[in-house]
Design a protein around this motif. Structure first.
Motif, PDB file in Angstrom:
ATOM      1  N   LEU A  51       0.829  -1.205   0.000  1.00  0.00           N
ATOM      2  CA  LEU A  51       0.000   0.000   0.000  1.00  0.00           C
ATOM      3  C   LEU A  51       0.862   1.253   0.000  1.00  0.00           C
ATOM      4  O   LEU A  51       0.613   2.196  -0.755  1.00  0.00           O
ATOM      5  CB  LEU A  51      -0.931  -0.002   1.219  1.00  0.00           C
ATOM      6  N   PHE A  52       1.902   1.265   0.835  1.00  0.00           N
ATOM      7  CA  PHE A  52       2.784   2.427   0.890  1.00  0.00           C
ATOM      8  C   PHE A  52       3.497   2.635  -0.439  1.00  0.00           C
ATOM      9  O   PHE A  52       3.629   3.757  -0.922  1.00  0.00           O
ATOM     10  CB  PHE A  52       3.825   2.267   2.008  1.00  0.00           C
ATOM     11  N   LEU A  53       3.977   1.537  -1.040  1.00  0.00           N
ATOM     12  CA  LEU A  53       4.697   1.661  -2.293  1.00  0.00           C
ATOM     13  C   LEU A  53       3.784   2.148  -3.407  1.00  0.00           C
ATOM     14  O   LEU A  53       4.175   2.967  -4.234  1.00  0.00           O
ATOM     15  CB  LEU A  53       5.319   0.313  -2.685  1.00  0.00           C
ATOM     16  N   LEU A  54       2.543   1.653  -3.430  1.00  0.00           N
ATOM     17  CA  LEU A  54       1.594   2.108  -4.439  1.00  0.00           C
ATOM     18  C   LEU A  54       1.283   3.590  -4.264  1.00  0.00           C
ATOM     19  O   LEU A  54       1.288   4.367  -5.212  1.00  0.00           O
ATOM     20  CB  LEU A  54       0.308   1.281  -4.358  1.00  0.00           C
ATOM     21  N   LEU A  55       1.021   3.997  -3.022  1.00  0.00           N
ATOM     22  CA  LEU A  55       0.734   5.399  -2.757  1.00  0.00           C
ATOM     23  C   LEU A  55       1.940   6.268  -3.066  1.00  0.00           C
ATOM     24  O   LEU A  55       1.818   7.364  -3.619  1.00  0.00           O
ATOM     25  CB  LEU A  55       0.306   5.572  -1.296  1.00  0.00           C
ATOM     26  N   GLY A  56       3.134   5.769  -2.719  1.00  0.00           N
ATOM     27  CA  GLY A  56       4.352   6.526  -2.999  1.00  0.00           C
ATOM     28  C   GLY A  56       4.574   6.683  -4.482  1.00  0.00           C
ATOM     29  O   GLY A  56       5.014   7.732  -4.954  1.00  0.00           O
ATOM     30  N   SER A  57       4.262   5.643  -5.273  1.00  0.00           N
ATOM     31  CA  SER A  57       4.431   5.732  -6.721  1.00  0.00           C
ATOM     32  C   SER A  57       3.485   6.759  -7.312  1.00  0.00           C
ATOM     33  O   SER A  57       3.863   7.542  -8.181  1.00  0.00           O
ATOM     34  CB  SER A  57       4.176   4.358  -7.362  1.00  0.00           C
ATOM     35  N   LEU A 101      13.039   0.241   3.786  1.00  0.00           N
ATOM     36  CA  LEU A 101      12.151   0.421   4.924  1.00  0.00           C
ATOM     37  C   LEU A 101      12.904   1.283   5.934  1.00  0.00           C
ATOM     38  O   LEU A 101      14.010   0.941   6.344  1.00  0.00           O
ATOM     39  CB  LEU A 101      11.771  -0.919   5.557  1.00  0.00           C
ATOM     40  N   VAL A 102      12.314   2.402   6.306  1.00  0.00           N
ATOM     41  CA  VAL A 102      12.924   3.314   7.284  1.00  0.00           C
ATOM     42  C   VAL A 102      12.088   3.230   8.547  1.00  0.00           C
ATOM     43  O   VAL A 102      11.008   3.809   8.627  1.00  0.00           O
ATOM     44  CB  VAL A 102      12.963   4.763   6.748  1.00  0.00           C
ATOM     45  N   ASN A 103      12.572   2.465   9.517  1.00  0.00           N
ATOM     46  CA  ASN A 103      11.751   2.128  10.692  1.00  0.00           C
ATOM     47  C   ASN A 103      10.364   1.673  10.259  1.00  0.00           C
ATOM     48  O   ASN A 103       9.346   2.063  10.828  1.00  0.00           O
ATOM     49  CB  ASN A 103      11.654   3.312  11.655  1.00  0.00           C
ATOM     50  N   GLY A 104      10.346   0.827   9.231  1.00  0.00           N
ATOM     51  CA  GLY A 104       9.100   0.254   8.744  1.00  0.00           C
ATOM     52  C   GLY A 104       8.374   1.061   7.699  1.00  0.00           C
ATOM     53  O   GLY A 104       7.440   0.568   7.076  1.00  0.00           O
ATOM     54  N   HIS A 105       8.776   2.311   7.462  1.00  0.00           N
ATOM     55  CA  HIS A 105       8.133   3.162   6.464  1.00  0.00           C
ATOM     56  C   HIS A 105       8.776   2.904   5.103  1.00  0.00           C
ATOM     57  O   HIS A 105       9.969   3.158   4.936  1.00  0.00           O
ATOM     58  CB  HIS A 105       8.274   4.642   6.839  1.00  0.00           C
ATOM     59  N   PRO A 106       8.013   2.436   4.109  1.00  0.00           N
ATOM     60  CA  PRO A 106       8.595   2.099   2.809  1.00  0.00           C
ATOM     61  C   PRO A 106       8.971   3.319   1.979  1.00  0.00           C
ATOM     62  O   PRO A 106       8.290   4.343   1.983  1.00  0.00           O
ATOM     63  CB  PRO A 106       7.472   1.320   2.107  1.00  0.00           C
ATOM     64  N   VAL A 107      10.091   3.174   1.272  1.00  0.00           N
ATOM     65  CA  VAL A 107      10.546   4.156   0.291  1.00  0.00           C
ATOM     66  C   VAL A 107      10.930   3.364  -0.950  1.00  0.00           C
ATOM     67  O   VAL A 107      11.700   2.407  -0.855  1.00  0.00           O
ATOM     68  CB  VAL A 107      11.764   4.957   0.795  1.00  0.00           C
ATOM     69  N   GLN A 108      10.403   3.740  -2.097  1.00  0.00           N
ATOM     70  CA  GLN A 108      10.674   2.997  -3.321  1.00  0.00           C
ATOM     71  C   GLN A 108      11.530   3.802  -4.274  1.00  0.00           C
ATOM     72  O   GLN A 108      11.262   4.969  -4.535  1.00  0.00           O
ATOM     73  CB  GLN A 108       9.360   2.632  -4.023  1.00  0.00           C
ATOM     74  N   GLY A 109      12.575   3.163  -4.774  1.00  0.00           N
ATOM     75  CA  GLY A 109      13.394   3.773  -5.803  1.00  0.00           C
ATOM     76  C   GLY A 109      14.538   4.607  -5.244  1.00  0.00           C
ATOM     77  O   GLY A 109      14.699   4.776  -4.035  1.00  0.00           O
ATOM     78  N   ALA A 110      15.342   5.134  -6.168  1.00  0.00           N
ATOM     79  CA  ALA A 110      16.483   5.973  -5.793  1.00  0.00           C
ATOM     80  C   ALA A 110      15.980   7.390  -5.549  1.00  0.00           C
ATOM     81  O   ALA A 110      16.091   8.272  -6.390  1.00  0.00           O
ATOM     82  CB  ALA A 110      17.537   5.958  -6.901  1.00  0.00           C
ATOM     83  N   ARG A 111      15.440   7.608  -4.368  1.00  0.00           N
ATOM     84  CA  ARG A 111      14.827   8.883  -4.019  1.00  0.00           C
ATOM     85  C   ARG A 111      15.887   9.870  -3.529  1.00  0.00           C
ATOM     86  O   ARG A 111      16.962   9.491  -3.087  1.00  0.00           O
ATOM     87  CB  ARG A 111      13.753   8.690  -2.946  1.00  0.00           C
ATOM     88  N   PRO A 112      15.591  11.163  -3.581  1.00  0.00           N
ATOM     89  CA  PRO A 112      16.548  12.179  -3.119  1.00  0.00           C
ATOM     90  C   PRO A 112      16.838  12.044  -1.624  1.00  0.00           C
ATOM     91  O   PRO A 112      16.020  11.526  -0.858  1.00  0.00           O
ATOM     92  CB  PRO A 112      15.832  13.506  -3.418  1.00  0.00           C
TER      93      PRO A 112
END
Length: 277
Positions: free
Chosen positions: A55-61, A248-259
């Motif tokens: 869900l986080f990855l979809l929303l982040g995308s 995963l940053v303390n469980g918070h997903p981040v997708q891709g090579a983000r800034p």
């Protein structure tokens, strides 16, 4: 895309030196899926975390598409004011191993923030992250005791990806994982270029300062090397991760090579909240 030979069936062969025997042929430290209540609990944990991560990855995308990506997308993580730490006992937090003897991790074992990185050594975007954001994370957060980074191998681009993952694991056995990671990602290159052939791995190991290069080349072929890499890849797939790099940053997903700013916008409030608890 299928993960390469690291996802071979588990065997009952004896583990290599310095490793505990694996139960039932499973990867070291992983229980068989049907091992009573423990197996059911593990499946439930991964099921819950997978839903959260997807869900986080979809929303982040979607958010990244809306804001256009790149450095201008630095607010994609929602800003510090919107970051809420996951509650104690949340399944996503249990993925952080916090093992002082983990050779694929850097930073204080008790750091308030753990960044888990799922990466493929032949992934161009993983290289972009390693040459930029990773180095800043180490300098500004790992060196100051705020962040611990735990690496997970996720080789999805074929045999050279698998060879690089096993070599990185073997380099870690000699305390040179981080150096191998930086050497492997030091420059851009094409898929299946021979960078991770035996000769290429030998050169990277020497560049990384691996004390015994021949030992590294031998140990990367151990059954436990494939099991360890396969366990990491299995973890990623059970979470619903399909492309590296993912974090995963303390469980918070981040997708891709983000800034870097997006990581900072998560790390700062999560570290501050941990200090207040």
């Amino acid at each position: 895309m299928p993960v390469s030979r690291s996802r071979k069936p588990k065997s009952n062969r004896a583990p290599g030196p310095g490793r505990k025997p694996a139960s039932g042929g499973r990867s070291p430290g992983r229980r068989p899926a049907g091992a009573g209540d423990g197996g059911r609990s593990r499946r439930l944990v991964f099921g819950v975390v997978a839903v959260v991560v997807v869900l986080f990855l979809l929303l982040g995308s979607v958010a990244a598409l809306l804001v256009g990506g790149g450095d201008e997308a630095s607010d994609g993580a929602g800003g510090e004011e919107s970051v809420v730490p996951l509650p104690d006992g949340h399944p996503a937090l249990e993925l952080a191993r916090r093992d002082a003897d983990d050779p694929l991790a850097i930073g204080d074992v008790d750091a308030p923030v753990v960044v888990i990185e799922y990466a493929d050594f032949q992934c161009a975007f993983c290289g972009t992250h390693a040459r930029g954001v990773h180095e800043r994370l180490v300098e500004e957060y790992v060196a100051t005791g705020v962040v611990r980074i735990e690496f997970r191998n996720f080789p999805i681009n074929g045999p050279e990806s698998d060879a690089a993952a096993r070599a990185a694991w073997a380099a870690g056995r000699q305390g040179r994982f981080e150096e191998f990671y930086l050497a492997a990602f030091a420059e851009e290159f094409h898929l299946d270029s021979g960078r991770f052939s035996e000769e290429g791995l030998r050169e990277l190991a020497e560049e990384a300062g691996v004390p015994d290069v021949e030992l590294m080349l031998t140990e990367m072929e151990l059954p436990e090397a494939g099991e360890a890499v396969g366990a990491d890849a299995e973890e990623a797939m059970e979470l619903g991760i399909v492309t590296p790099p993912s974090f995963l940053v303390n469980g918070h997903p981040v997708q891709g090579a983000r800034p870097f700013a997006e990581f900072a916008e998560l790390i700062e409030p999560l570290a501050e909240a941990a200090g207040e608890s």
